[in-house]
Design an enzyme around this catalytic site. Structure first.
Site, PDB file in Angstrom:
ATOM      1  N   PRO A   1     -85.894 -22.184  44.997  1.00 34.61           N
ATOM      2  CA  PRO A   1     -85.158 -23.216  44.256  1.00 34.61           C
ATOM      3  C   PRO A   1     -84.467 -22.598  43.044  1.00 34.61           C
ATOM      4  O   PRO A   1     -84.994 -21.665  42.439  1.00 34.61           O
ATOM      5  CB  PRO A   1     -86.261 -24.190  43.827  1.00 34.61           C
ATOM      6  CG  PRO A   1     -87.505 -23.365  43.780  1.00 34.61           C
ATOM      7  CD  PRO A   1     -87.351 -22.298  44.824  1.00 34.61           C
TER       8      PRO A   1
ATOM      9  N   GLY B   1     -83.328 -22.306  39.196  1.00 34.55           N
ATOM     10  CA  GLY B   1     -84.029 -22.675  37.964  1.00 34.55           C
ATOM     11  C   GLY B   1     -83.247 -23.670  37.121  1.00 34.55           C
ATOM     12  O   GLY B   1     -83.775 -24.245  36.187  1.00 34.55           O
TER      13      GLY B   1
ATOM     14  N   SER C   1     -72.707 -14.623  27.178  1.00 34.93           N
ATOM     15  CA  SER C   1     -72.670 -13.530  28.149  1.00 34.93           C
ATOM     16  C   SER C   1     -71.503 -13.621  29.128  1.00 34.93           C
ATOM     17  O   SER C   1     -70.348 -13.553  28.738  1.00 34.93           O
ATOM     18  CB  SER C   1     -74.023 -13.504  28.873  1.00 34.93           C
ATOM     19  OG  SER C   1     -74.142 -12.377  29.691  1.00 34.93           O
TER      20      SER C   1
ATOM     21  N   ASP D   1     -70.741  -9.984  26.941  1.00 32.03           N
ATOM     22  CA  ASP D   1     -71.486  -9.500  25.767  1.00 32.03           C
ATOM     23  C   ASP D   1     -72.018  -8.086  25.978  1.00 32.03           C
ATOM     24  O   ASP D   1     -72.834  -7.594  25.213  1.00 32.03           O
ATOM     25  CB  ASP D   1     -72.627 -10.467  25.400  1.00 32.03           C
ATOM     26  CG  ASP D   1     -73.732 -10.507  26.440  1.00 32.03           C
ATOM     27  OD1 ASP D   1     -73.464 -10.170  27.616  1.00 32.03           O
ATOM     28  OD2 ASP D   1     -74.869 -10.889  26.102  1.00 32.03           O
TER      29      ASP D   1
END
Length: 551
Positions: free
Chosen positions: A505, A507, A69, A287
């Site tokens: 937070p 990931g 991407s 993409d």
């Protein structure tokens, strides 16, 4: 008796794709994504997994997309697409991770054997997959490893070549709905282009001529499909494609593309002498599943129109059409956002239609949007789409309009179901959707931008030793842990006019993200750094090393 795993074939081919030691792979929202040169073993194993997924679903076709991407060119990745063109069922993400991390061929075969039993996969069922890749240099080698995976288990595989991620999602749904009453379209890239361009031409028929559109293709696969789309559109909408250097090493997503524009909040340098004041421009990502629009005002000042602005434009237009078609009260249009959506957009939309806030991540947005008759979702980063429920599609085809105006609006809604790629965020489809709304409303970028004013905001990262101590609730808008921290944040927020802040937070890395808004830019900045300071103190940061901006 059910067939057994072709263990010999799997062993032989697996040995050609050994897992690198000291690397842990993780299947997340974007699938597997890391440096392209360490993904060989993952690709082979994903080939096997995709075939097993198909067998588990009675031979339905599963999609495999090789892409990273908006990431830099040296990265690559792979994700699986389920039969309706949606993301892989979340429960299978764990299985993908387990299989990818088996240390040896023996361990991989053992893990496969156990998985087939626990997932109750009938190996006698057929396996069908369709796969594609973006323009990254690492793509061909990774495709070869993937094809070995298909071969190892005897899958029937169709290579869709080099195309955009949204085209691959479209193909999966088109293949699986072929010959049914839910038929989605002709299962080829040409079928996709034909479907979109035909619907677009119907939707803008009779409108004044649309000025040409400048498109930054991020030096990615959007350049290839964008050129083909331009040929289909002809004079209806002239596409001026830039950043199309798909064969230039290092050019992909470099100082261009949707992610660059969103994060740096400025024009790609390559468009500085191209985009004229008042002209519309947009950027795809590598993409072509994200889209950011922008324009220059008459003073040459840059203005970004991100996913929040797209959501506001599109949702309000669809609400108007349902009213004009005489379907108000029968079809509920709803919008889904995350906590990162700008407060200005939330206020504008909440006055017009039901709104829901969910946790960050496409899968949460897509799932929530499915609960509305027509569900609109766009992340601020420009990834999003519009979903029409099957009941709604049936209602649109059976509704009897009582006036010519209702009939026109109804036809527009029906054509929108054809124009919009409902399987996934699709930059080219969304671009055409935006152009339709602008044509209907006679809006320039300036009028679109003035639907509402974005509240000034700031995003700050705080590096922490252990991000998992931070727990959230209320769609990530409030902290439940560490105890007492949310109360301190609330107390700070109350001191700022239009203040809003949340902490979540990351990931993927050991950082905590702090988002803050206020009615004045300097106050948004100050609030963000003060909340970041609270987080820094909470994790026992050394006061001497406290970043200066936090003070």
């Amino acid at each position: 008796m059910a067939s057994a795993l072709p263990v010999d074939a799997i062993r032989t081919l697996s040995e050609q794709h050994p897992k690198p030691s000291n690397v842990h792979f993780q299947y997340g929202t974007a699938g597997f994504r890391t440096l392209g040169n360490i993904l060989d073993s993952v690709m082979f194993r994903v080939g096997v997994l995709a075939a097993l997924r198909s067998k588990r679903l009675d031979g339905k076709t599963i999609g495999v997309m090789i892409t990273a991407s908006h990431n830099p060119e040296q990265d690559n990745g792979v994700k699986l697409v389920d039969p309706r063109g949606e993301m892989l069922e979340a429960a299978w993400e764990v299985h993908a991770t387990n299989l990818a991390n088996a240390a040896t061929t023996d361990a991989f075969v053992d893990a496969l054997d156990a998985f087939v039993k626990t997932a109750k996969i009938d190996l006698s069922k057929p396996a069908r997959v369709v796969y594609a890749r973006d323009t990254r240099p690492s793509g061909p080698a990774l495709i070869a490893a993937l094809e070995h995976g298909f071969k190892a288990i005897g899958a029937e595989a169709r290579n869709a070549g080099v195309t955009t991620t949204p085209v691959l999602h479209y193909l999966v749904k088109a293949i699986n709905t072929k010959g049914t009453k839910e038929e989605y379209g002709v299962d080829s890239e040409e079928g996709y282009l034909q479907k979109l361009s035909t619907a677009f031409k119907k939707l803008v028929a009779g409108k004044p001529a649309i000025p040409p559109l400048v498109i930054d293709c991020a030096n990615g696969v959007g350049a290839i499909v964008g050129e083909k789309l331009g040929a289909h559109l002809g004079d209806t909408l002239k596409l001026l494609l830039h950043n199309t250097a798909i064969d230039t090493a290092g050019a992909l997503n470099h100082a261009c593309g949707a992610d660059f524009v969103k994060t740096s909040q400025r024009l790609p340098p390559s468009l500085a002498s191209v985009l004229q004041p008042g002209q519309r421009g947009c950027s795809l990502d590598g993409d072509a599943d994200r889209l950011i629009y922008y324009y220059l005002d008459d003073r040459g000042q840059f203005h970004m129109l991100d996913g929040d602005k797209i959501a506001a434009l599109v949702a309000a237009f669809i609400v108007e059409l349902t009213k004009s078609a005489g379907l108000e009260g029968e079809i509920q249009v709803g919008i889904v956002q995350t906590a990162y959506a700008n407060g200005g957009s939330t206020k504008y939309l909440a006055e017009r239609l039901p709104i829901k806030c969910v946790s960050t991540g496409v899968k949460h947005l897509h799932h929530a949007a499915e609960h509305y008759d027509i569900g609109v979702y766009f992340e601020a980063n420009g990834h999003g789409t519009v979903l029409f429920s099957s009941d709604t599609t049936n209602k649109l085809s059976s509704h009897q309009p009582s006036t010519p105006a209702q009939s026109t609006a109804l036809n527009h809604l029906i054509n929108l179901t054809q124009l919009i790629n409902q399987t996934v965020g699709d930059a080219l489809s969304d671009m055409l959707l935006i152009e339709v709304v602008l044509a209907h409303k006679s809006y320039s970028g300036l009028e679109w931008d003035s639907l509402y004013v974005d509240l000034p905001n700031r995003l700050v990262k705080v590096v922490v030793p252990e991000r998992n101590i931070f727990k959230t609730a209320d769609a990530e808008r409030r902290l439940t842990s560490p105890p007492g921290l949310q109360a301190k944040i609330d107390e700070l927020v109350h001191r700022y006019e239009g203040g809003r802040s949340f902490v979540r937070p990351s990931g993927t890395e050991d950082v905590v993200r702090v988002y803050a808004e206020a009615t004045v830019r300097s106050q948004a900045d100050e609030l963000a750094f003060r909340v970041a300071g609270l987080v820094y103190d909470e994790v026992g940061g050394d006061p001497a090393k406290r970043p200066a901006e936090f003070l």
